[in-house]
Scaffold this motif. Structure first.
Motif, short mmCIF file in Angstrom:
data_model
loop_
_atom_site.label_atom_id
_atom_site.label_comp_id
_atom_site.label_asym_id
_atom_site.label_seq_id
_atom_site.Cartn_x
_atom_site.Cartn_y
_atom_site.Cartn_z
N SER A 130 0.83 -1.21 0.00
CA SER A 130 0.00 0.00 0.00
C SER A 130 0.86 1.26 0.00
O SER A 130 0.51 2.26 -0.62
CB SER A 130 -0.93 -0.01 1.21
N GLN A 131 2.00 1.21 0.68
CA GLN A 131 2.90 2.36 0.69
C GLN A 131 3.50 2.61 -0.69
O GLN A 131 3.66 3.76 -1.12
CB GLN A 131 4.02 2.14 1.72
N VAL A 132 3.83 1.53 -1.39
CA VAL A 132 4.40 1.66 -2.73
C VAL A 132 3.36 2.24 -3.69
O VAL A 132 3.67 3.11 -4.52
CB VAL A 132 4.91 0.29 -3.23
N LEU A 133 2.11 1.77 -3.58
CA LEU A 133 1.06 2.31 -4.44
C LEU A 133 0.76 3.77 -4.11
O LEU A 133 0.44 4.56 -5.01
CB LEU A 133 -0.21 1.46 -4.29
N SER A 134 0.87 4.14 -2.84
CA SER A 134 0.69 5.55 -2.47
C SER A 134 1.77 6.41 -3.11
O SER A 134 1.50 7.52 -3.58
CB SER A 134 0.75 5.69 -0.94
N ALA A 135 3.00 5.89 -3.12
CA ALA A 135 4.10 6.61 -3.77
C ALA A 135 3.85 6.75 -5.27
O ALA A 135 4.19 7.77 -5.87
CB ALA A 135 5.42 5.89 -3.51
N LEU A 136 3.22 5.72 -5.87
CA LEU A 136 2.91 5.79 -7.31
C LEU A 136 1.87 6.86 -7.59
O LEU A 136 1.98 7.59 -8.58
CB LEU A 136 2.42 4.42 -7.79
N VAL A 137 0.85 6.97 -6.73
CA VAL A 137 -0.16 8.01 -6.90
C VAL A 137 0.48 9.39 -6.80
O VAL A 137 0.20 10.29 -7.61
CB VAL A 137 -1.28 7.85 -5.85
N ASN A 138 1.35 9.58 -5.81
CA ASN A 138 2.07 10.85 -5.69
C ASN A 138 2.89 11.15 -6.93
O ASN A 138 2.97 12.30 -7.39
CB ASN A 138 2.98 10.83 -4.47
N PHE A 139 3.50 10.09 -7.48
CA PHE A 139 4.32 10.28 -8.68
C PHE A 139 3.48 10.80 -9.83
O PHE A 139 3.91 11.72 -10.55
CB PHE A 139 4.99 8.97 -9.08
N PHE A 140 2.31 10.24 -10.05
CA PHE A 140 1.47 10.67 -11.17
C PHE A 140 1.05 12.14 -11.01
O PHE A 140 0.98 12.87 -12.00
CB PHE A 140 0.23 9.78 -11.28
N ILE A 141 0.80 12.56 -9.79
CA ILE A 141 0.46 13.96 -9.56
C ILE A 141 1.66 14.86 -9.86
O ILE A 141 1.53 15.90 -10.53
CB ILE A 141 -0.01 14.16 -8.10
N GLN A 142 2.84 14.45 -9.40
CA GLN A 142 4.04 15.23 -9.67
C GLN A 142 4.43 15.18 -11.14
O GLN A 142 4.96 16.16 -11.68
CB GLN A 142 5.18 14.71 -8.79
N PHE A 143 4.16 14.05 -11.79
CA PHE A 143 4.46 13.92 -13.21
C PHE A 143 3.58 14.86 -14.03
O PHE A 143 4.03 15.41 -15.05
CB PHE A 143 4.26 12.47 -13.65
N ALA A 144 2.33 15.04 -13.60
CA ALA A 144 1.45 16.00 -14.28
C ALA A 144 2.03 17.41 -14.19
O ALA A 144 1.98 18.18 -15.17
CB ALA A 144 0.05 15.94 -13.67
N MET A 145 2.58 17.76 -13.02
CA MET A 145 3.22 19.06 -12.88
C MET A 145 4.44 19.15 -13.79
O MET A 145 4.68 20.20 -14.43
CB MET A 145 3.63 19.29 -11.42
N PHE A 146 5.22 18.08 -13.87
CA PHE A 146 6.39 18.07 -14.75
C PHE A 146 5.97 18.30 -16.21
O PHE A 146 6.64 19.05 -16.95
CB PHE A 146 7.13 16.73 -14.61
N LEU A 147 4.89 17.66 -16.64
CA LEU A 147 4.42 17.82 -18.02
C LEU A 147 3.99 19.27 -18.30
O LEU A 147 4.18 19.76 -19.41
CB LEU A 147 3.26 16.87 -18.30
#
Length: 290
Positions: A130-147
């Protein structure tokens, strides 16, 4: 009058597990809804009683990227392989942030959840997953900012540097899976050892910071051209190839060493296997040591 003896056939036999690899993946899949509940709980607990709440998901990498850009891009003047310095550092920082979150959030699994583990049964691997999946969700949000920044530099500030997506972008889904597996493997190894050696819980944050500087997050491999020893250390690092692939895919800068990528994949599988085996052994006796 003689007593008739009725034969009894047992339908369920409970035995202790003693093997080295006792993770029941079917049982883990059965508890997939619990994994999602834990992911939701992780966000609720982390941002409870905060003013900005989930906005910190964006502010943390943004502030870090700005500071790194000023220190390493402006003051130190490190080369960025032709890409805009801000995007170059943000790309590495975005991927590294997910990896670091996987390790930091899973490293204290047994100690942080000892009370719950001692009362309720469920596959213990559910918690680090669950912690790894939480990190993945955070990544997608940060990746949207990167884009968003990527689009700004591509259309509004093309003079800042060269930007080009490459075919390596097709490999990004597998790359994310690899980084998650690597973070999970290292994290559960640390969490297993933390049950006996509490010092690791304190040292893990510092160790992750040191690991970041051994990864080309804020610098390019070109800056290590005249440093053969440092270059060797960085090449051995299993996170070097993923960062290089990530930048090559989205910025078109640098080169991807296929041999280093295979080395990274092999080491990822090995660390994950060792972590799962160690985790399955420790979870049977951790209540006696925590």
């Amino acid at each position: 009058m003689g007593k008739t003896r009725q034969s009894t056939e047992w339908t369920t036999i409970i035995r202790p597990r003693s093997g080295w690899f006792d993770i029941d993946f079917r049982d883990l899949w059965h508890y997939r809804d619990l994994v999602l509940l834990f992911v939701k709980r992780n966000f609720t607990v982390m941002y409870k009683q905060t003013i900005l709440g989930p906005l910190w998901i964006l502010l943390n990498p943004l502030i870090t990227t700005v500071l790194f850009n000023v220190i390493f891009g402006t003051i130190a003047g490190l080369p960025t392989e032709g890409a805009p310095s801000f995007l170059f550092i943000m790309a590495g920082n975005t991927l590294w942030g997910m990896f670091a979150s996987c390790i930091n959030n899973t490293a204290n699994t047994f100690v942080a959840n000892a009370g719950m583990f001692g009362k309720v049964y469920f596959p213990r691997l559910v918690t680090p997953l669950s912690q790894v999946l939480s990190a993945l969700v955070n990544f997608f949000i940060q990746f949207a900012m990167f884009l968003c920044f990527w689009l700004y530099f591509f259309f509004l500030d093309p003079g800042a540097g060269r930007i080009a997506m490459t075919l390596w972008a097709l490999y990004l889904p597998l790359l994310l899976v690899q980084v998650m597996m690597l973070g999970l493997g290292v994290g559960i190894i640390v969490s297993s050892l933390t049950t006996k050696y509490r010092d690791l819980a304190i040292a893990v944050g510092f160790g992750v910071q040191l690991w970041m500087y051994a990864t080309p997050v804020v610098y390019s491999m070109d800056s290590l051209f005249n440093q053969p020893t440092l270059r060797l250390i960085v090449n051995i690092n299993p996170m070097t190839a993923p960062v290089q692939v990530f930048r090559k895919a989205l910025l078109g800068c640098g080169t991807v060493n296929v041999g280093s990528l295979w080395w990274s994949l092999g080491l990822t599988v090995l660390l994950l296997l060792v972590g799962v085996i160690l985790f399955s052994r420790i979870e049977k006796t951790f209540m006696d040591t925590v």
